[in-house]
Design a protein around this motif. Structure first.
Motif, PDB file in Angstrom:
ATOM      1  N   LEU A  59      99.321  61.954  15.064  1.00  0.00           N
ATOM      2  CA  LEU A  59      98.091  61.796  14.294  1.00  0.00           C
ATOM      3  C   LEU A  59      97.694  63.114  13.632  1.00  0.00           C
ATOM      4  N   GLU A  60      97.198  63.014  12.423  1.00  0.00           N
ATOM      5  CA  GLU A  60      96.740  64.195  11.688  1.00  0.00           C
ATOM      6  C   GLU A  60      95.451  64.726  12.301  1.00  0.00           C
ATOM      7  N   GLU A  61      95.323  66.055  12.383  1.00  0.00           N
ATOM      8  CA  GLU A  61      94.123  66.654  12.962  1.00  0.00           C
ATOM      9  C   GLU A  61      92.949  66.563  11.982  1.00  0.00           C
ATOM     10  N   SER A  62      91.789  66.192  12.481  1.00  0.00           N
ATOM     11  CA  SER A  62      90.602  66.048  11.645  1.00  0.00           C
ATOM     12  C   SER A  62      89.881  67.388  11.497  1.00  0.00           C
ATOM     13  N   THR A  63      89.515  67.697  10.255  1.00  0.00           N
ATOM     14  CA  THR A  63      88.721  68.910   9.991  1.00  0.00           C
ATOM     15  C   THR A  63      87.404  68.568   9.319  1.00  0.00           C
ATOM     16  N   ASN A  64      87.111  67.281   9.182  1.00  0.00           N
ATOM     17  CA  ASN A  64      85.893  66.821   8.512  1.00  0.00           C
ATOM     18  C   ASN A  64      84.829  66.521   9.561  1.00  0.00           C
ATOM     19  N   ILE A  65      83.683  67.214   9.470  1.00  0.00           N
ATOM     20  CA  ILE A  65      82.618  67.023  10.467  1.00  0.00           C
ATOM     21  C   ILE A  65      81.976  65.648  10.356  1.00  0.00           C
ATOM     22  N   ASP A  66      82.237  64.950   9.235  1.00  0.00           N
ATOM     23  CA  ASP A  66      81.678  63.606   9.079  1.00  0.00           C
ATOM     24  C   ASP A  66      82.611  62.509   9.584  1.00  0.00           C
ATOM     25  N   ASP A  67      83.825  62.881  10.057  1.00  0.00           N
ATOM     26  CA  ASP A  67      84.716  61.879  10.614  1.00  0.00           C
ATOM     27  C   ASP A  67      84.086  61.233  11.836  1.00  0.00           C
ATOM     28  N   LYS A  68      84.578  60.040  12.169  1.00  0.00           N
ATOM     29  CA  LYS A  68      84.004  59.285  13.280  1.00  0.00           C
ATOM     30  C   LYS A  68      84.995  59.173  14.425  1.00  0.00           C
ATOM     31  N   LEU A  69      84.463  58.905  15.603  1.00  0.00           N
ATOM     32  CA  LEU A  69      85.266  58.752  16.799  1.00  0.00           C
ATOM     33  C   LEU A  69      85.424  57.278  17.135  1.00  0.00           C
ATOM     34  N   VAL A  70      86.529  56.949  17.819  1.00  0.00           N
ATOM     35  CA  VAL A  70      86.758  55.589  18.301  1.00  0.00           C
ATOM     36  C   VAL A  70      86.267  55.507  19.743  1.00  0.00           C
ATOM     37  N   VAL A  71      85.425  54.525  20.019  1.00  0.00           N
ATOM     38  CA  VAL A  71      84.884  54.344  21.362  1.00  0.00           C
ATOM     39  C   VAL A  71      85.182  52.920  21.828  1.00  0.00           C
ATOM     40  N   ILE A  72      85.056  52.685  23.124  1.00  0.00           N
ATOM     41  CA  ILE A  72      85.304  51.378  23.727  1.00  0.00           C
ATOM     42  C   ILE A  72      84.010  50.830  24.292  1.00  0.00           C
ATOM     43  N   ASP A  73      83.646  49.628  23.859  1.00  0.00           N
ATOM     44  CA  ASP A  73      82.458  48.973  24.397  1.00  0.00           C
ATOM     45  C   ASP A  73      82.644  48.763  25.898  1.00  0.00           C
TER      46      ASP A  73
END
Length: 384
Positions: free
Chosen positions: A288-302
């Protein structure tokens, strides 16, 4: 994604008997299918029959009689994009004996077929054994039919006149439910198909038709399971009781798509989908490409349903701050929350960030050089 490969081969001849005339050989056709058991996230696909297209193979034909082998030859050929091969037995590369020296004495012979898929290094695999019946080439003549010699061609049994001779052969152009041409023999009471396994509705062999019209003419009263190779669509068609269903009508859905004869991962999910993992069968995504954008979102599990959702980073990072006006010489201050990590605390004196140490879980101490004067403004920002 994991693929487990097995080779499945469906073989068929032009009819249920191999028919020889005054030619150097006879036709042999085969449809070679590659069955793949596919485990793909988001679906449950298994035992898909996919033609083994554009693959180099060697076919070995062995003709035998009750005494032993009479002839062996090989053909190296490339399957077409639909997995089809078509050769003439008698025009291959001889391995033992010669085709022209075979004694066609009217006695039963067998054609044994082996296949070698050249890129899998497994060598020859036995496929099938078929009866061979010799049929002299008919020409214009007399008798009950339209041919001379031992075989007479007739359009219907009603056109024949007695007497018949026990063992007499005719070539009937229209026989059975599907009106197939076949060789018939008189058993003393009835005309019977020579091949006692003649059953056009239940054969490994596929009937080849040019288009839908010739298919419907050939199968006037189709039954469930009837199959044909339709040359117009380049596919196998199966009668399901109501319609002829093409092998090309299979749709790749729910996160899959088709690319030629391949099924690939990609596209929209069309139904709720569950992927179950375990301590042994884990799910990993590498590279996976590393994120450098502070507006990127995270994946969470309900926590209740296990459904994957997205959440903004800012919703995970909250802060609390307190502002204190210091007294002269003050170094220690109380934090707004219990200290879990000094990395989550920033301290500012009159707007300038300064260093500190933790005295206990609720108290910090400024560095000695930052000793306060009366009414210095101390702001403590704590993340949680």
């Amino acid at each position: 994604m994991k693929f487990l490969h097995n080779i499945l081969l469906f073989l068929f001849l032009a009819s249920s008997s191999i028919m020889l005339g005054q030619t150097p050989g006879f036709n042999y056709q085969a449809l070679i299918l590659n069955t793949e058991e596919i485990q793909i996230p988001g679906t449950n696909v298994s035992e898909n029959s996919i033609p083994l297209g554009l693959e180099d193979v060697t076919l070995r034909f062995t003709i035998t009689n009750e005494a032993g082998i009479e002839y062996i030859e090989e053909h190296t050929i490339t399957t077409d994009k639909n997995g089809m091969v078509s050769v003439i037995v008698g025009e291959g590369t001889p391995v033992n004996y010669t085709f022209s020296n075979i004694n066609w004495d009217g006695k039963l012979k067998y054609l044994n077929v082996e296949l070698n898929i050249l890129n899998n290094n497994q060598g020859f695999v036995f496929l099938d054994s078929q009866k061979i019946l010799y049929i002299p080439q008919p020409t214009n003549g007399n008798g009950n039919g339209t041919g001379t010699g031992n075989i007479k061609i007739v359009n219907s049994l009603g056109s024949l006149t007695q007497p018949y001779t026990l063992g007499e052969l005719i070539w009937l152009t229209d026989f059975g439910t599907h009106r197939n041409p076949t060789l018939m023999i008189w058993d003393g009471t009835n005309w019977l198909p020579v091949n006692d396994d003649f059953d056009p509705a239940n054969e490994f062999g596929l009937i080849v038709v040019n288009n839908d019209n010739t298919r419907d003419t050939q199968f006037k009263n189709p039954v469930i399971g009837d199959q044909v190779w339709n040359q117009t669509c380049g596919c196998i068609e199966v009668f399901d009781g109501l319609n002829w269903v093409s092998s090309k009508n299979t749709d790749a859905l729910n996160g899959l798509y088709t690319d030629g004869n391949s099924i690939k991962l990609g596209g929209n999910l069309t139904e709720p989908t569950i992927i179950t993992t375990s301590d042994t069968n884990t799910l990993t995504i590498d590279g996976l490409e590393e994120s450098t954008n502070i507006d990127d979102k995270l994946v969470v599990i309900d926590k209740n349903t296990g459904v994957l959702k997205q959440k903004s980073i800012s919703s995970f990072t909250q802060k609390k701050q307190v502002i204190v006006f210091a007294v002269d010489g003050q170094l220690e201050f109380t934090t707004p929350l219990a200290i879990t990590s000094v990395d989550k605390i920033d301290v500012y004196r009159n707007g300038v960030r300064i260093d500190f140490t933790a005295v206990n879980n609720t108290t910090i101490k400024l560095e000695p050089e930052a000793q306060c004067y009366q009414d210095d403004k101390i702001r403590i920002v704590q993340l949680y």
